[in-house]
Design a protein around this motif. Structure first.
Motif, short mmCIF file in Angstrom:
data_model
loop_
_atom_site.label_atom_id
_atom_site.label_comp_id
_atom_site.label_asym_id
_atom_site.label_seq_id
_atom_site.Cartn_x
_atom_site.Cartn_y
_atom_site.Cartn_z
N SER A 186 45.33 -17.87 35.39
CA SER A 186 43.66 -17.05 35.91
C SER A 186 42.99 -17.84 37.25
O SER A 186 42.50 -18.14 37.89
N LEU A 187 42.77 -18.82 36.14
CA LEU A 187 42.14 -19.83 37.16
C LEU A 187 42.42 -20.65 38.44
O LEU A 187 41.61 -21.15 39.11
N PHE A 188 44.22 -20.99 38.40
CA PHE A 188 44.32 -21.39 39.24
C PHE A 188 45.05 -20.08 40.21
O PHE A 188 44.16 -20.89 41.36
N PHE A 189 44.63 -18.85 40.48
CA PHE A 189 44.89 -18.17 41.41
C PHE A 189 43.14 -17.98 42.04
O PHE A 189 43.19 -18.24 42.92
N GLN A 190 42.40 -18.08 40.70
CA GLN A 190 41.19 -17.96 41.69
C GLN A 190 40.58 -19.19 43.19
O GLN A 190 40.11 -19.14 43.71
N TYR A 191 41.59 -20.40 42.23
CA TYR A 191 41.28 -22.02 42.63
C TYR A 191 42.17 -21.87 43.97
O TYR A 191 42.13 -22.56 44.93
N TRP A 192 42.99 -21.13 44.11
CA TRP A 192 44.36 -20.73 44.81
C TRP A 192 43.30 -20.20 46.25
O TRP A 192 44.21 -20.14 47.29
N LYS A 193 42.68 -19.05 45.83
CA LYS A 193 42.14 -18.06 47.26
C LYS A 193 40.87 -18.72 46.85
O LYS A 193 40.36 -19.04 48.27
N GLU A 194 40.17 -19.61 46.65
CA GLU A 194 39.40 -20.63 48.05
C GLU A 194 39.40 -21.36 48.06
O GLU A 194 38.93 -21.18 49.34
N THR A 195 40.73 -22.38 48.13
CA THR A 195 41.05 -22.90 48.29
C THR A 195 42.33 -23.09 50.22
O THR A 195 42.37 -24.12 50.49
N SER A 196 42.41 -21.50 49.72
CA SER A 196 43.86 -22.05 50.05
C SER A 196 44.92 -22.57 50.08
O SER A 196 45.75 -22.65 50.85
N SER A 197 44.91 -23.69 48.83
CA SER A 197 45.61 -24.90 49.10
C SER A 197 46.48 -24.94 47.52
O SER A 197 45.77 -24.37 46.27
N MET A 198 47.68 -24.61 47.79
CA MET A 198 48.10 -25.11 45.98
C MET A 198 47.94 -25.93 44.94
O MET A 198 47.65 -25.97 43.87
N ASP A 199 48.48 -27.08 45.93
CA ASP A 199 48.73 -28.34 45.75
C ASP A 199 46.76 -28.84 44.85
O ASP A 199 46.60 -29.64 43.42
N ALA A 200 45.20 -28.34 45.74
CA ALA A 200 43.91 -28.39 45.07
C ALA A 200 44.02 -27.58 44.18
O ALA A 200 43.32 -28.13 43.08
N ALA A 201 44.60 -26.77 43.71
CA ALA A 201 44.04 -25.07 42.45
C ALA A 201 44.94 -25.93 41.67
O ALA A 201 44.48 -25.75 40.24
N ILE A 202 46.10 -27.15 41.70
CA ILE A 202 47.13 -27.14 40.45
C ILE A 202 45.66 -28.49 40.11
O ILE A 202 45.71 -27.94 39.18
N ARG A 203 45.34 -28.83 41.13
CA ARG A 203 44.68 -30.40 40.77
C ARG A 203 43.78 -29.20 40.04
O ARG A 203 43.09 -30.27 38.79
#
Length: 299
Positions: A186-203
């Motif tokens: 859930s948090l990963f998807f939220q951050y991925w949508k916000e940043t458009s970056s998989m790496d940033a979302a995983i971090r």
């Protein structure tokens, strides 16, 4: 014919009406997906009456072995009906897999690469048997686990390569979710949508880099399935070797048995001939007249 429920419309020919109602009921009852907000877009599910119509409705992008396909831009799913062969699998699982594609696309658009899209759909559909492919993978034994960014190409290289890509993608998404036992994706998807970056979302979601996660996934996958794949392929190799060797062994045994039988028969014939010669010699000696002695009188 058409049946509606919730945000879904299912169209099918009369012979597939029972299947259409079952697909609709399952879609309505399970309309949530791991880590994603509840989808809201309307979806059309078309059940093809035969293979020709399935190919026609699904378009040129559908693989030849596919049982269903999602077309996210049209919010449409095409799936095979009751005329599908056993290779099409469980239609409820196939529909769930394609609905997961649409749900992921509704939230993230085109951000997910193909490997993540397929891995997530397999996870959402509960395709636990994907792991079985890895336990017999020859490529895993000889080449190890490939990088994630190389998986996308495997989906277009035939059914066996695609099966391996599905299995590895499922394993990667499952391992990513396991990094946070409480919140999963859930948090990963939220951050991925916000940043458009998989790496940033995983971090931000898991506290590691994408490269570190990938290396961890590759190491875990190799430890988990590498030994099993080696044993499975050794068993297969031994089985094939047995198929080759056993007939040769049987033929050799039969040939040796015939040779021994022939030698035994020859020995018996030789012994029988020797006995007959000895008997003939004895008989010949008994028929000769006795020799005269020195003390015999002469007339």
């Amino acid at each position: 014919m058409r049946v509606d429920g919730g945000r879904f419309t299912v169209v099918a020919y009369p012979k597939d009406l029972t299947l259409a109602n079952a697909v609709l009921a399952r879609a309505v009852a399970t309309d949530t997906f791991p880590g994603l907000p509840r989808p809201t877009a309307r979806v059309l599910i078309a059940i093809a009456p035969d293979q020709r119509r399935f190919r026609q409705w699904s378009g040129p992008d559908a693989p030849e072995w596919g049982a269903a396909i999602a077309i996210p831009d049209e919010r449409r799913i095409v799936m095979q009906g009751s005329s599908a062969g056993s290779g099409a699998g469980d239609p409820m699982q196939a529909a769930r897999h394609e609905l997961a594609h649409l749900a992921l696309h509704e939230y993230l658009g085109d951000l997910p690469p193909r490997w993540f899209d397929e891995g997530y759909a397999s996870l959402a559909a509960g395709e636990w048997d994907r792991d079985a492919v890895l336990t017999t993978s020859v490529a895993l034994v000889f080449h190890g686990v490939p990088p994630l960014d190389s998986l996308d190409a495997l989906f277009a290289l035939g059914e066996s390569r695609a099966d391996a890509a599905y299995a590895l993608s499922y394993r990667a998404v499952s391992d990513l979710r396991a990094l946070d036992r409480e919140r999963g994706l859930s948090l990963f998807f939220q951050y991925w949508k916000e940043t458009s970056s998989m790496d940033a979302a995983i971090r931000r979601a898991y506290g590691i880099t994408q490269a570190a996660f990938e290396q961890r996934w590759r190491d875990q996958t190799m430890r988990r399935y590498g030994a099993l794949a080696v044993m499975a392929n050794m068993s297969l190799a031994l089985g094939v070797l047995g198929i080759v060797i056993v007939p040769l062994y049987v033929m050799r045994r039969r040939r040796d048995r015939k040779r021994m039988d022939a030698m035994r028969a020859a020995d018996e014939a030789a012994e029988r001939a020797a006995r007959e010669d000895a008997l003939a010699a004895l008989l010949a000696g008994d028929s000769e007249p006795p020799e005269r002695g020195d003390g015999d009188e002469r007339s």
